[in-house]
Design a protein around this motif. Structure first.
Motif, PDB file in Angstrom:
ATOM      1  N   ASP A  55       6.247   5.917   5.950  1.00 46.72           N
ATOM      2  CA  ASP A  55       7.381   5.960   6.872  1.00 46.72           C
ATOM      3  C   ASP A  55       8.166   4.651   6.770  1.00 46.72           C
ATOM      4  N   LEU A  56       9.382   4.730   6.250  1.00 42.69           N
ATOM      5  CA  LEU A  56      10.221   3.543   6.080  1.00 42.69           C
ATOM      6  C   LEU A  56      11.149   3.301   7.258  1.00 42.69           C
ATOM      7  N   THR A  57      11.054   4.128   8.296  1.00 39.79           N
ATOM      8  CA  THR A  57      11.895   3.897   9.472  1.00 39.79           C
ATOM      9  C   THR A  57      11.278   2.834  10.383  1.00 39.79           C
ATOM     10  N   ARG A  58      10.064   2.418  10.083  1.00 41.29           N
ATOM     11  CA  ARG A  58       9.413   1.373  10.872  1.00 41.29           C
ATOM     12  C   ARG A  58       9.827  -0.002  10.362  1.00 41.29           C
ATOM     13  N   ASP A  59       9.548  -1.022  11.173  1.00 41.54           N
ATOM     14  CA  ASP A  59       9.782  -2.391  10.736  1.00 41.54           C
ATOM     15  C   ASP A  59       8.861  -2.717   9.565  1.00 41.54           C
ATOM     16  N   TYR A  60       9.352  -3.580   8.672  1.00 37.27           N
ATOM     17  CA  TYR A  60       8.552  -3.934   7.504  1.00 37.27           C
ATOM     18  C   TYR A  60       7.223  -4.564   7.903  1.00 37.27           C
ATOM     19  N   ASP A  61       7.236  -5.427   8.932  1.00 37.94           N
ATOM     20  CA  ASP A  61       5.995  -6.092   9.344  1.00 37.94           C
ATOM     21  C   ASP A  61       4.960  -5.079   9.818  1.00 37.94           C
ATOM     22  N   GLU A  62       5.422  -3.997  10.436  1.00 36.89           N
ATOM     23  CA  GLU A  62       4.499  -2.952  10.887  1.00 36.89           C
ATOM     24  C   GLU A  62       3.895  -2.221   9.688  1.00 36.89           C
ATOM     25  N   ILE A  63       4.733  -1.961   8.671  1.00 35.17           N
ATOM     26  CA  ILE A  63       4.238  -1.320   7.445  1.00 35.17           C
ATOM     27  C   ILE A  63       3.184  -2.200   6.783  1.00 35.17           C
ATOM     28  N   LEU A  64       3.475  -3.489   6.701  1.00 36.00           N
ATOM     29  CA  LEU A  64       2.538  -4.429   6.074  1.00 36.00           C
ATOM     30  C   LEU A  64       1.224  -4.472   6.852  1.00 36.00           C
ATOM     31  N   ALA A  65       1.308  -4.457   8.170  1.00 36.74           N
ATOM     32  CA  ALA A  65       0.096  -4.541   8.993  1.00 36.74           C
ATOM     33  C   ALA A  65      -0.784  -3.306   8.835  1.00 36.74           C
ATOM     34  N   ASP A  66      -0.186  -2.151   8.526  1.00 34.19           N
ATOM     35  CA  ASP A  66      -0.958  -0.912   8.378  1.00 34.19           C
ATOM     36  C   ASP A  66      -1.609  -0.761   7.012  1.00 34.19           C
ATOM     37  N   MET A  67      -1.312  -1.662   6.077  1.00 39.04           N
ATOM     38  CA  MET A  67      -1.942  -1.592   4.763  1.00 39.04           C
ATOM     39  C   MET A  67      -3.392  -2.037   4.853  1.00 39.04           C
ATOM     40  N   SER A  68      -4.174  -1.633   3.862  1.00 36.54           N
ATOM     41  CA  SER A  68      -5.555  -2.097   3.802  1.00 36.54           C
ATOM     42  C   SER A  68      -5.571  -3.599   3.514  1.00 36.54           C
ATOM     43  N   ARG A  69      -6.687  -4.216   3.828  1.00 37.25           N
ATOM     44  CA  ARG A  69      -6.812  -5.650   3.578  1.00 37.25           C
ATOM     45  C   ARG A  69      -6.632  -5.961   2.090  1.00 37.25           C
ATOM     46  N   THR A  70      -7.128  -5.071   1.245  1.00 39.90           N
ATOM     47  CA  THR A  70      -7.016  -5.298  -0.202  1.00 39.90           C
ATOM     48  C   THR A  70      -5.565  -5.301  -0.655  1.00 39.90           C
ATOM     49  N   ARG A  71      -4.760  -4.323  -0.169  1.00 38.30           N
ATOM     50  CA  ARG A  71      -3.362  -4.255  -0.576  1.00 38.30           C
ATOM     51  C   ARG A  71      -2.579  -5.449  -0.015  1.00 38.30           C
ATOM     52  N   ARG A  72      -2.834  -5.832   1.235  1.00 35.87           N
ATOM     53  CA  ARG A  72      -2.131  -6.984   1.810  1.00 35.87           C
ATOM     54  C   ARG A  72      -2.488  -8.252   1.055  1.00 35.87           C
TER      55      ARG A  72
ATOM     56  N   GLY B 298      -3.413  -8.460  -2.021  1.00 33.39           N
ATOM     57  CA  GLY B 298      -2.766  -8.428  -3.326  1.00 33.39           C
ATOM     58  C   GLY B 298      -1.324  -8.883  -3.252  1.00 33.39           C
ATOM     59  N   ILE B 299      -0.595  -8.431  -2.222  1.00 32.39           N
ATOM     60  CA  ILE B 299       0.800  -8.855  -2.059  1.00 32.39           C
ATOM     61  C   ILE B 299       0.874 -10.353  -1.788  1.00 32.39           C
ATOM     62  N   GLU B 300       0.005 -10.849  -0.898  1.00 34.69           N
ATOM     63  CA  GLU B 300       0.023 -12.263  -0.556  1.00 34.69           C
ATOM     64  C   GLU B 300      -0.283 -13.133  -1.774  1.00 34.69           C
ATOM     65  N   ARG B 301      -1.274 -12.743  -2.560  1.00 32.35           N
ATOM     66  CA  ARG B 301      -1.625 -13.531  -3.745  1.00 32.35           C
ATOM     67  C   ARG B 301      -0.544 -13.418  -4.808  1.00 32.35           C
ATOM     68  N   GLY B 302       0.046 -12.235  -4.937  1.00 36.31           N
ATOM     69  CA  GLY B 302       1.115 -12.066  -5.911  1.00 36.31           C
ATOM     70  C   GLY B 302       2.311 -12.947  -5.625  1.00 36.31           C
TER      71      GLY B 302
ATOM     72  N   PHE C 140      -1.919   1.583   0.802  1.00 34.24           N
ATOM     73  CA  PHE C 140      -0.613   1.135   1.277  1.00 34.24           C
ATOM     74  C   PHE C 140      -0.266   1.717   2.647  1.00 34.24           C
ATOM     75  N   GLY C 141      -1.147   2.532   3.212  1.00 35.09           N
ATOM     76  CA  GLY C 141      -0.946   2.996   4.573  1.00 35.09           C
ATOM     77  C   GLY C 141      -0.137   4.258   4.719  1.00 35.09           C
ATOM     78  N   GLY C 142       0.075   4.980   3.621  1.00 36.50           N
ATOM     79  CA  GLY C 142       0.835   6.213   3.699  1.00 36.50           C
ATOM     80  C   GLY C 142       0.039   7.342   4.335  1.00 36.50           C
ATOM     81  N   ARG C 143       0.753   8.376   4.755  1.00 39.34           N
ATOM     82  CA  ARG C 143       0.121   9.542   5.377  1.00 39.34           C
ATOM     83  C   ARG C 143      -0.130  10.594   4.300  1.00 39.34           C
ATOM     84  N   PRO C 144      -1.378  11.048   4.121  1.00 34.00           N
ATOM     85  CA  PRO C 144      -1.648  12.072   3.103  1.00 34.00           C
ATOM     86  C   PRO C 144      -1.170  13.443   3.568  1.00 34.00           C
ATOM     87  N   VAL C 145      -0.477  14.143   2.689  1.00 38.31           N
ATOM     88  CA  VAL C 145      -0.041  15.511   2.962  1.00 38.31           C
ATOM     89  C   VAL C 145      -0.370  16.354   1.734  1.00 38.31           C
TER      90      VAL C 145
END
Length: 371
Positions: free
Chosen positions: A182-199, A201-205, A338-343
């Motif tokens: 869902d991209l209608t949320r704030d970016y910080d909220e999207i980042l917070a919903d990611m797994s620790r591993t994905r976050r 990875g972004i921080e180290r990258g 990355f916190g997406g919803r499976p459908v």
């Protein structure tokens, strides 16, 4: 059937006939109108503006239904078109694109709406009667090695057709899912919903010397992306689309986003996204990251960038594309992080040959959890 030359493009269609006629009340009296179904053997026999207008009027129309995507599949992949077009009083009112596609690990083919991508019927008007016409016409398109018709719906709205499809012999087939972010949320909220591993990875990258560039859709840029894509897919044993398909996509450059990442000044791969303006969705269709840049977290950086790009450009969803619905699968777990919803990917299949039950049974041997 041999095609005629000259005259209206409709004369080059394969007429399946006026399968249904009904009377429609008019203010000036009662007139007889009929729906007709034609088979189109090439997208070039369809009027581009007229067809795209139907796509835009239909709530289920998507970028994958558009003329340009159909043309890229036909010319770039060489799949045989068997598009159905519904007309009323000589005016095109709907249809369903189809291509003949090989069934993997068999000598047989399936008639697919739609692959690659997602398809299904587009019937913005006279829906019930048009759907009846379309599904009745399908068996006439399946012959020889083509033993099954498959419909791949883009979203859950295609459930509206489930009962009608099953009444005509279609059966649901669930093997794949997609993750929607869902991209209608704030970016910080999207980042917070990611797994620790994905976050992480972004921080180290972000600590490496990198640059992400939005490239023009030129032949040279596509070829550079394709060389990396081909190498990556060969390594993982995935299906490699021919370069001709990527070159054919240039005709829809306004619906593509090509991102390149450079690390320490060197080309480190990229992503080719498909922009579905009809559904306000960015589709992650092709990614090409060489293994040597995994430790630099090039993938996480590209995904993070495209999420922010989508938010800035007003898109509502990011679609990670299809993956096996298996929590033990590495691709499933990567996208899930990355916190997406499976459908589920909605798929219906209808056998068109006595051979189909045998092939279906054989399929369960190499996909044991899906029949």
């Amino acid at each position: 059937m041999a095609q005629q030359t000259g005259g209206d493009a409709r004369s080059r269609f394969h007429r399946l006939g006026s399968l249904f006629a009904n009377r429609y009340g008019r203010s000036a009296g009662t007139e007889t109108s009929s729906l007709e179904v034609d088979v189109v053997d090439t997208v070039q026999d369809m009027r581009k503006a007229q067809w795209n207008g139907i796509v835009e009027r239909s709530s289920r129309g998507s970028v994958f239904h558009r003329y340009e995507w159909l043309e890229a599949i036909e010319t770039g992949l060489g799949y045989t078109p068997r598009h159905l077009v519904v007309s009323k009083d000589g005016n095109t009112i709907g249809g369903m694109p189809n291509f003949v596609v090989e069934i993997e690990k068999t000598p047989f083919d399936r008639l697919s709406s739609l692959y690659p991508g997602f398809g299904g019927p587009l019937l913005p008007t006279d829906t019930a009667d048009s759907l009846e016409h379309v599904v009745e016409a399908i068996p006439q398109l399946c012959h020889g090695s083509t033993i099954v018709h498959q419909i791949r719906g883009l979203d859950m709205s295609y459930l509206r057709y489930n009962d009608a499809l099953q009444s005509h012999g279609y059966r649901p087939y669930r093997r794949e899912c997609r993750f929607l972010l869902d991209l209608t949320r704030d970016y910080d909220e999207i980042l917070a919903d990611m797994s620790r591993t994905r976050r992480r990875g972004i921080e180290r990258g972000r600590g490496v010397d990198y640059e992400i560039v939005e490239e023009e859709i030129t032949r040279e840029n596509l070829r550079r992306f394709y060389r990396t894509y081909e190498r990556v897919m060969d390594r993982v044993g995935g299906e490699v689309y021919p370069r001709s398909f990527f070159e054919a996509l240039q005709s829809m450059d306004d619906r593509l986003l090509l991102l390149t990442i450079r690390i320490d000044g060197e080309y480190a791969g990229g992503m080719l996204e498909v922009l579905d303006d009809e559904h306000d969705t960015v589709h992650g269709f092709f990614a090409a990251i060489p293994r040597e840049y995994f430790d630099d977290h090039a993938s996480e950086l590209l995904y993070d960038h495209v999420f922010q790009w989508g938010i800035e450009h007003g898109y509502e969803r990011y679609d990670f594309g299809s993956t096996n619905a298996n929590f033990e699968d590495g691709v499933f777990r990567f996208k899930e992080g990355f916190g997406g919803r499976p459908v589920p990917v909605l798929v219906w299949e209808r056998g068109c040959s006595p051979l189909w039950p045998l092939v279906k049974a054989g399929r369960s041997l190499y996909w044991p959890y899906y029949v």
